[in-house]
Design an enzyme around this catalytic site. Structure first.
Site, PDB file in Angstrom:
ATOM      1  N   LYS A  42       0.853  -1.175   0.049  1.00  0.00           N
ATOM      2  CA  LYS A  42      -0.008   0.050  -0.175  1.00  0.00           C
ATOM      3  C   LYS A  42       1.070   1.301   0.167  1.00  0.00           C
ATOM      4  CE  LYS A  42      -3.939  -2.424   0.184  1.00  0.00           C
ATOM      5  NZ  LYS A  42      -4.750  -2.319  -0.823  1.00  0.00           N
ATOM      6  N   HIS A 180      -8.364  -7.926  -9.926  1.00  0.00           N
ATOM      7  CA  HIS A 180      -8.195  -7.618  -8.298  1.00  0.00           C
ATOM      8  C   HIS A 180      -8.970  -8.697  -7.481  1.00  0.00           C
ATOM      9  CE1 HIS A 180     -10.446  -5.604  -4.829  1.00  0.00           C
ATOM     10  NE2 HIS A 180      -9.149  -4.923  -4.782  1.00  0.00           N
TER      11      HIS A 180
END
Length: 236
Positions: A42, A180
């Site tokens: 992230k 995803h």
């Protein structure tokens, strides 16, 4: 078999930046030792200099022949997105995922024109029509960028099959499709459609994270099991 990459790299609060970066590096090393050759972390939730140190720590932990992707979860505004891409251009990242709001196709076209780094987007697009507009207007580059429609959220497999056909009709390879999440639920589809890869989160806390029973990753690739159904649990 299918290319498999692991994701994680969430922000931690372990008391110091050095401790946080050390924990991130250890997480990446563990995944590489498990057979993966790509990891995704992230970004976008901390100041740019902090994210850059986290990226550097992850890159150092990867080892030779391995790659890093980063995911901003659409957290960056226009100026921040351009600044981030400028700061990481040249690092050889696999892609920067959703650096900007997912439906701002004009901004994506400008971002793509500004960087050599591959971009990834599409996880928030559920339909054939959405993906067609993305490919028409977002300036994405079929030689490098990643389309990341979530198979489980795209109105099911029939709609996703239409999306695969669409991207190929528009001059893309199915190898640029990296769905995803979905984790275990998308593994068989990624292999059957000949997609570019499959994502798994390694956290044991996730219901559909990790690997199917009895499977292992070798040199970044995974063969789906032949057990019935989705095949992620082997019943006695």
């Amino acid at each position: 078999d299918v290319f498999a990459y692991a994701s994680g790299g969430h922000y931690r609060d372990l008391g110091s930046d050095a401790d946080n970066e050390a924990a991130l590096a250890e997480e990446v090393r563990t995944a590489m030792e498990s057979g993966f050759t790509q990891y995704k972390i992230k970004v976008g939730g901390a100041p740019l200099d902090t994210d850059r140190r986290r990226i550097d720590a992850a890159l150092e932990a990867l080892g030779p022949g391995c790659r890093l992707a980063v995911d901003a979860n659409a957290a960056l505004g226009r100026d921040a997105a351009f600044a981030f891409l400028a700061a990481i251009d040249g690092l050889g990242l696999a892609w920067v995922e959703e650096p900007a709001p997912p439906l701002d196709y004009r901004l994506y076209a400008e971002l793509a024109a500004s960087t050599e780094t591959p971009l990834g987007t599409g996880e928030n697009l559920p339909s054939f029509d959405d993906v067609r507009n993305l490919l028409r207007y977002a300036g994405l580059r079929p030689d490098r960028d990643a389309i990341q429609v979530d198979i489980g959220l795209s109105y099911g497999l029939p709609e996703y099959a239409r999306i695969v056909a669409l991207v190929e009709e528009m001059g893309w390879s199915a190898r640029r499709l990296f769905p995803h999440a979905g984790h275990l639920l998308s593994l068989h589809a990624a292999a059957a459609f000949g997609l570019g890869g499959w994502e798994t989160a390694l956290s044991a806390d996730l219901v559909f994270g990790g690997l199917p029973d009895g499977c292992r990753v070798e040199a970044g690739r995974l063969s789906p099991p032949e057990t019935p159904g989705f095949g992620f649990e082997t019943m006695p």
